[in-house]
Write a protein that holds these residues in place. Structure first.
Motif, PDB file in Angstrom:
ATOM      1  N   LEU A  98       0.813  -1.216   0.000  1.00 31.17           N
ATOM      2  CA  LEU A  98       0.000   0.000   0.000  1.00 31.17           C
ATOM      3  C   LEU A  98       0.849   1.270   0.000  1.00 31.17           C
ATOM      4  CD1 LEU A  98      -3.025  -1.028   2.287  1.00 31.17           C
ATOM      5  CD2 LEU A  98      -2.945  -0.830  -0.202  1.00 31.17           C
ATOM      6  N   PRO A  99       1.744   1.549   0.914  1.00 32.70           N
ATOM      7  CA  PRO A  99       2.084   0.838   2.159  1.00 32.70           C
ATOM      8  C   PRO A  99       1.148   1.289   3.290  1.00 32.70           C
ATOM      9  CG  PRO A  99       3.500   2.726   1.920  1.00 32.70           C
ATOM     10  CD  PRO A  99       2.594   2.721   0.706  1.00 32.70           C
ATOM     11  N   SER A 100       1.286   0.619   4.446  1.00 33.31           N
ATOM     12  CA  SER A 100       0.451   0.982   5.584  1.00 33.31           C
ATOM     13  C   SER A 100       1.007   0.381   6.861  1.00 33.31           C
ATOM     14  CB  SER A 100      -0.977   0.452   5.374  1.00 33.31           C
ATOM     15  OG  SER A 100      -0.979  -0.968   5.444  1.00 33.31           O
ATOM     16  N   ASN A 101       0.406   0.790   7.963  1.00 32.16           N
ATOM     17  CA  ASN A 101       0.658   0.162   9.258  1.00 32.16           C
ATOM     18  C   ASN A 101      -0.477  -0.835   9.464  1.00 32.16           C
ATOM     19  OD1 ASN A 101       1.205  -0.553  11.886  1.00 32.16           O
ATOM     20  ND2 ASN A 101       0.551   1.396  12.759  1.00 32.16           N
ATOM     21  N   ALA A 102      -0.229  -2.095   9.081  1.00 31.08           N
ATOM     22  CA  ALA A 102      -1.288  -3.116   9.090  1.00 31.08           C
ATOM     23  C   ALA A 102      -1.246  -3.918  10.381  1.00 31.08           C
ATOM     24  CB  ALA A 102      -1.132  -4.036   7.891  1.00 31.08           C
ATOM     25  N   GLU A 103      -2.409  -4.054  11.014  1.00 34.19           N
ATOM     26  CA  GLU A 103      -2.521  -4.806  12.266  1.00 34.19           C
ATOM     27  C   GLU A 103      -3.671  -5.813  12.147  1.00 34.19           C
ATOM     28  OE1 GLU A 103      -3.138  -1.923  15.313  1.00 34.19           O
ATOM     29  OE2 GLU A 103      -1.473  -0.660  14.649  1.00 34.19           O
ATOM     30  N   ILE A 104      -3.509  -6.967  12.770  1.00 31.71           N
ATOM     31  CA  ILE A 104      -4.510  -8.021  12.685  1.00 31.71           C
ATOM     32  C   ILE A 104      -5.654  -7.775  13.676  1.00 31.71           C
ATOM     33  CG2 ILE A 104      -4.948 -10.489  13.041  1.00 31.71           C
ATOM     34  CD1 ILE A 104      -2.114 -11.011  12.026  1.00 31.71           C
ATOM     35  N   LEU A 105      -6.872  -7.869  13.177  1.00 27.41           N
ATOM     36  CA  LEU A 105      -8.073  -7.747  13.990  1.00 27.41           C
ATOM     37  C   LEU A 105      -8.599  -9.149  14.275  1.00 27.41           C
ATOM     38  CD1 LEU A 105     -10.300  -5.859  15.192  1.00 27.41           C
ATOM     39  CD2 LEU A 105     -11.462  -6.042  12.981  1.00 27.41           C
ATOM     40  N   GLY A 106      -8.674  -9.544  15.542  1.00 27.70           N
ATOM     41  CA  GLY A 106      -9.066 -10.902  15.910  1.00 27.70           C
ATOM     42  C   GLY A 106     -10.497 -11.229  15.550  1.00 27.70           C
ATOM     43  N   ARG A 107     -10.718 -12.437  15.080  1.00 25.28           N
ATOM     44  CA  ARG A 107     -12.065 -12.873  14.708  1.00 25.28           C
ATOM     45  C   ARG A 107     -13.022 -12.883  15.901  1.00 25.28           C
ATOM     46  NH1 ARG A 107      -8.705 -14.986  11.246  1.00 25.28           N
ATOM     47  NH2 ARG A 107      -7.715 -16.431  12.694  1.00 25.28           N
ATOM     48  N   SER A 108     -12.490 -13.128  17.079  1.00 17.44           N
ATOM     49  CA  SER A 108     -13.340 -13.181  18.271  1.00 17.44           C
ATOM     50  C   SER A 108     -13.962 -11.825  18.577  1.00 17.44           C
ATOM     51  CB  SER A 108     -12.526 -13.656  19.473  1.00 17.44           C
ATOM     52  OG  SER A 108     -11.458 -12.765  19.747  1.00 17.44           O
ATOM     53  N   GLU A 109     -13.359 -10.756  18.098  1.00 19.61           N
ATOM     54  CA  GLU A 109     -13.867  -9.410  18.376  1.00 19.61           C
ATOM     55  C   GLU A 109     -15.165  -9.113  17.643  1.00 19.61           C
ATOM     56  OE1 GLU A 109     -11.111  -6.123  18.925  1.00 19.61           O
ATOM     57  OE2 GLU A 109      -9.465  -7.442  18.311  1.00 19.61           O
ATOM     58  N   TYR A 110     -15.423  -9.839  16.550  1.00 15.49           N
ATOM     59  CA  TYR A 110     -16.672  -9.582  15.816  1.00 15.49           C
ATOM     60  C   TYR A 110     -17.467 -10.869  15.575  1.00 15.49           C
ATOM     61  CZ  TYR A 110     -13.748 -10.795  11.746  1.00 15.49           C
ATOM     62  OH  TYR A 110     -12.901 -11.423  10.860  1.00 15.49           O
TER      63      TYR A 110
END
Length: 229
Positions: A98-110
């Motif tokens: 992209l570039p970007s600051n990419a962070e993983i969002l946990g599946r349990s959160e949604y």
């Protein structure tokens, strides 16, 4: 029939998120990508989730289906596959391309810790969390196992594939997700190598798990191609 189901599912996944909102074509996606101020401070939430398997009705007539029994097949497909590989691959892709600051969002959160059934949509919930956490964009991959067969006599085995629908959405103050928030969308399909002897539900599960790496590679290639072209 199988093609119709795939088209219907894609329409549901793309349009069902926000009613009948139209998603941008590839040319419009290029325009939207060019408008984004991607940088190391541009925050992207990365996540993936699994949809229930798409099983061709003809598969149920095959010998392997009879051997495994329907309940065993459904059980093998009811456990979520190794999506952490998809998460880490797309996190690296978004950071680099992209570039970007990419962070993983946990599946349990949604609420996506098990396969999503039918036409249920969870991307809306993921978007609301991305908004609350101050992300600039949400990138999600919806993964689905697909079982098909080319035969009708009941003597044939079946083919295993994994499909991945990737969407990158801009996070707006409204927290809504739909055609107006879509920056990029791609769809990829990979074939899975079957064991020489497929006679247990565990072997079916392993065949799908082993296929995740192939899908991750294909997703990254498609994402890079769309960004750079």
């Amino acid at each position: 029939m199988l093609l119709y189901r795939h088209v219907t599912l894609l329409v549901t996944m793309i349009l069902g998120i926000n009613g009948c909102a139209m998603y941008p074509n590839q040319e419009e996606q290029k325009v939207r990508i060019s408008r984004e101020d991607f940088s190391n401070s541009y925050r992207v939430a990365i996540t993936s989730y699994q949809r229930e398997a798409d099983i061709d009705t003809l598969v149920m007539k095959t010998t392997i289906w009879t051997l495994l029994r329907e309940g065993s097949v459904n059980e093998a497909l009811s456990r979520i596959t190794k999506l952490e590989k998809i998460d880490s691959t797309m996190q690296a892709a978004a950071s680099e391309f992209l570039p970007s600051n990419a962070e993983i969002l946990g599946r349990s959160e949604y609420g996506a810790t098990s396969p999503i059934m039918g036409s249920d949509i969870v991307a809306d919930d993921a978007m609301r969390i991305a908004l609350a956490k101050g992300y600039d964009a949400l990138l999600f991959v919806a993964v689905q196992p697909i079982l098909t067969t080319g035969g009708t006599t009941g003597l044939e085995s079946f083919t295993i594939q994994l499909q991945g629908l990737t969407q990158l959405h801009k996070v707006l103050p409204s927290g809504k997700i739909g055609g107006n928030t879509a920056i990029l969308t791609t769809q990829d399909l990979v074939g899975c190598e079957q064991p020489s002897e497929l006679s247990t539900a565990g072997q079916l599960r392993l065949a799908i798990d082993n296929c995740v790496n192939n899908l991750a590679i294909k997703l990254k290639q498609s994402f890079r191609s769309r960004i750079e072209n």
